[in-house]
Design a protein around this motif. Sequence first.
Motif, mmCIF file in Angstrom:
data_model
loop_
_atom_site.group_PDB
_atom_site.id
_atom_site.type_symbol
_atom_site.label_atom_id
_atom_site.label_comp_id
_atom_site.label_asym_id
_atom_site.label_seq_id
_atom_site.Cartn_x
_atom_site.Cartn_y
_atom_site.Cartn_z
ATOM 1 N N PRO A 169 -49.511 -15.725 -40.978
ATOM 2 C CA PRO A 169 -50.579 -15.443 -41.412
ATOM 3 C C PRO A 169 -51.318 -16.177 -42.178
ATOM 4 C CG PRO A 169 -49.042 -13.844 -41.256
ATOM 5 C CD PRO A 169 -48.818 -14.751 -40.823
ATOM 6 N N VAL A 170 -52.595 -16.681 -42.729
ATOM 7 C CA VAL A 170 -52.785 -17.431 -43.403
ATOM 8 C C VAL A 170 -54.117 -16.783 -43.786
ATOM 9 C CG1 VAL A 170 -52.589 -19.447 -42.431
ATOM 10 C CG2 VAL A 170 -54.830 -18.104 -42.378
ATOM 11 N N CYS A 171 -54.616 -16.397 -45.712
ATOM 12 C CA CYS A 171 -55.980 -16.579 -46.842
ATOM 13 C C CYS A 171 -56.319 -17.595 -47.684
ATOM 14 C CB CYS A 171 -55.568 -15.046 -46.559
ATOM 15 S SG CYS A 171 -54.136 -15.195 -47.981
ATOM 16 N N ILE A 172 -57.019 -17.593 -48.546
ATOM 17 C CA ILE A 172 -57.024 -18.388 -49.244
ATOM 18 C C ILE A 172 -56.413 -17.929 -50.656
ATOM 19 C CG2 ILE A 172 -60.069 -17.521 -48.600
ATOM 20 C CD1 ILE A 172 -60.291 -16.135 -50.956
ATOM 21 N N PRO A 173 -56.362 -18.656 -51.505
ATOM 22 C CA PRO A 173 -55.123 -18.845 -52.295
ATOM 23 C C PRO A 173 -55.092 -17.759 -53.599
ATOM 24 C CG PRO A 173 -56.136 -20.666 -52.120
ATOM 25 C CD PRO A 173 -57.048 -20.602 -51.212
ATOM 26 N N GLY A 174 -56.331 -17.131 -53.500
ATOM 27 C CA GLY A 174 -56.452 -16.038 -54.189
ATOM 28 C C GLY A 174 -56.459 -14.514 -53.778
ATOM 29 N N LEU A 175 -56.163 -14.924 -52.477
ATOM 30 C CA LEU A 175 -55.785 -13.521 -52.106
ATOM 31 C C LEU A 175 -54.343 -13.863 -51.406
ATOM 32 C CD1 LEU A 175 -56.508 -11.087 -50.581
ATOM 33 C CD2 LEU A 175 -57.215 -12.150 -48.262
ATOM 34 N N ALA A 176 -53.621 -14.460 -51.850
ATOM 35 C CA ALA A 176 -52.175 -14.777 -51.291
ATOM 36 C C ALA A 176 -51.628 -14.338 -52.552
ATOM 37 C CB ALA A 176 -52.078 -16.479 -51.437
ATOM 38 N N GLU A 177 -52.588 -14.234 -53.336
ATOM 39 C CA GLU A 177 -51.483 -14.206 -54.962
ATOM 40 C C GLU A 177 -51.274 -12.656 -55.299
ATOM 41 O OE1 GLU A 177 -54.283 -14.821 -57.677
ATOM 42 O OE2 GLU A 177 -53.908 -16.961 -57.737
ATOM 43 N N ALA A 178 -52.031 -11.533 -54.556
ATOM 44 C CA ALA A 178 -51.836 -9.524 -54.364
ATOM 45 C C ALA A 178 -50.174 -10.012 -53.036
ATOM 46 C CB ALA A 178 -53.126 -9.174 -54.444
ATOM 47 N N LEU A 179 -50.006 -10.603 -52.434
ATOM 48 C CA LEU A 179 -49.616 -10.585 -51.660
ATOM 49 C C LEU A 179 -48.219 -11.492 -51.410
ATOM 50 C CD1 LEU A 179 -52.027 -12.282 -48.130
ATOM 51 C CD2 LEU A 179 -51.234 -9.436 -49.407
ATOM 52 N N ALA A 180 -47.389 -10.401 -52.213
ATOM 53 C CA ALA A 180 -45.908 -10.543 -51.969
ATOM 54 C C ALA A 180 -44.762 -10.578 -51.058
ATOM 55 C CB ALA A 180 -45.174 -9.808 -53.034
ATOM 56 N N ASP A 181 -44.840 -9.247 -49.800
ATOM 57 C CA ASP A 181 -44.808 -9.228 -49.129
ATOM 58 C C ASP A 181 -44.945 -9.036 -47.463
ATOM 59 O OD1 ASP A 181 -43.156 -6.843 -47.814
ATOM 60 O OD2 ASP A 181 -41.115 -8.423 -48.228
ATOM 61 N N PRO A 182 -44.680 -8.831 -46.652
ATOM 62 C CA PRO A 182 -45.643 -8.399 -45.971
ATOM 63 C C PRO A 182 -46.167 -6.831 -45.400
ATOM 64 C CG PRO A 182 -43.344 -9.774 -44.263
ATOM 65 C CD PRO A 182 -43.396 -9.765 -46.451
ATOM 66 N N ALA A 183 -45.160 -6.571 -46.346
ATOM 67 C CA ALA A 183 -46.283 -4.902 -46.661
ATOM 68 C C ALA A 183 -47.683 -4.527 -47.438
ATOM 69 C CB ALA A 183 -45.020 -3.934 -47.531
ATOM 70 N N ASP A 184 -47.195 -5.767 -47.873
ATOM 71 C CA ASP A 184 -49.241 -5.760 -48.703
ATOM 72 C C ASP A 184 -50.030 -6.083 -48.017
ATOM 73 O OD1 ASP A 184 -47.360 -5.261 -51.268
ATOM 74 O OD2 ASP A 184 -46.794 -7.787 -51.583
ATOM 75 N N LEU A 185 -49.662 -6.637 -46.448
ATOM 76 C CA LEU A 185 -51.119 -6.527 -45.260
ATOM 77 C C LEU A 185 -51.421 -5.265 -45.392
ATOM 78 C CD1 LEU A 185 -48.965 -8.657 -43.028
ATOM 79 C CD2 LEU A 185 -50.604 -9.728 -44.332
ATOM 80 N N ALA A 186 -50.672 -4.415 -45.482
ATOM 81 C CA ALA A 186 -51.749 -2.810 -45.361
ATOM 82 C C ALA A 186 -53.127 -2.481 -46.777
ATOM 83 C CB ALA A 186 -50.800 -1.727 -45.484
ATOM 84 N N THR A 187 -52.828 -3.644 -47.522
ATOM 85 C CA THR A 187 -53.824 -3.139 -48.422
ATOM 86 C C THR A 187 -54.697 -3.737 -48.269
ATOM 87 O OG1 THR A 187 -53.011 -4.746 -49.694
ATOM 88 C CG2 THR A 187 -52.438 -2.353 -50.646
ATOM 89 N N VAL A 188 -54.066 -4.926 -46.866
ATOM 90 C CA VAL A 188 -55.902 -5.775 -46.755
ATOM 91 C C VAL A 188 -56.738 -6.133 -45.689
ATOM 92 C CG1 VAL A 188 -54.698 -7.543 -48.650
ATOM 93 C CG2 VAL A 188 -54.268 -7.861 -46.386
ATOM 94 N N ASN A 189 -58.067 -6.543 -46.026
ATOM 95 C CA ASN A 189 -58.563 -6.740 -44.330
ATOM 96 C C ASN A 189 -57.236 -7.768 -43.784
ATOM 97 O OD1 ASN A 189 -60.675 -4.965 -44.330
ATOM 98 N ND2 ASN A 189 -61.855 -6.342 -44.523
ATOM 99 N N CYS A 190 -57.382 -7.526 -42.248
ATOM 100 C CA CYS A 190 -56.340 -8.598 -41.497
ATOM 101 C C CYS A 190 -57.146 -8.551 -40.097
ATOM 102 C CB CYS A 190 -54.702 -7.496 -40.959
ATOM 103 S SG CYS A 190 -54.390 -7.546 -42.498
#
Length: 295
Positions: A169-190
Amino acid sequence: MSISPPFDRLPSLNALRAFEAAARLGSFRRAADELMVTPGAVAAQIKALEAEFGAELFHRQARGVTLTALGQRVAPRFSAAFDALGGAVRELRRHAAPRKVHIVTSPALAQLWVAPRLLHLRAALRDVDISVTALEEPPDLKRTPFDLCLFYAEPGPDKITLWDEQLLPVCIPGLAEALADPADLATVNCISDVVWQDWRIWAASAMPDSPVIPTGPGFSLYAVAVQEALSGAGVLMGRQSLVQPHLNSGALVAPFARPVPLGLSITAWMLPESRNDRAVIAVANGLRQIAGGMV
């Protein structure tokens, strides 16, 4: 009054090609894709051929078409004839334009893998004229004007493996700050490609205990999906070879250190006769060298 025997006029070559392709592929639709016409055009050509000879070549059914006994009997000879004709055309092309090489690849690889490397490839092979065509599926090289196929495929003895693809998975740095664990993917567009099953493959390995498979907007062109990720619209399931330039620049980051093998490689292959073609071999070797350096 002429005593010469009547000339045996051949049927339409297009009609014969339509019959041969449909017989070999088992489908009017697949034959149309190969011939780059509509299924209706293939059906009309075959119908005209059947009318000319007064015999059916296909059984038409709701689930598709199957060859009649006559169709089964003659189809192999037509395939052999078109194979021979294709070989003669390729030989003519090789001798008429010995330094031209035509690559066929997928839209994603054409835009994101081949295009960035063309400058380096042309610099290394200044006397070779390289062209690129994008198709969704690998064509039958015997029936097309292409010299080299470049697609995602499983490795094989007659194929050149250029890169073993990894998913992450890849994203912009600003969005990555909210992703500490793969489970956090449920909170963002994939974000994903609508055809590829990359999120499912990655999740099965990186999130085996989670019942959630990340979902979100899909795109038919992977290059558009990459642009969406660059704009901050969500997390993209990246194929490493296609997003590496953006990872190198820092425009995208990988929030989880969990790359997963796709199970497919960027692979090149050619017809056996092309292994004696210096220009085709030079391009294949050039791609292999550039892939090794991930230019």
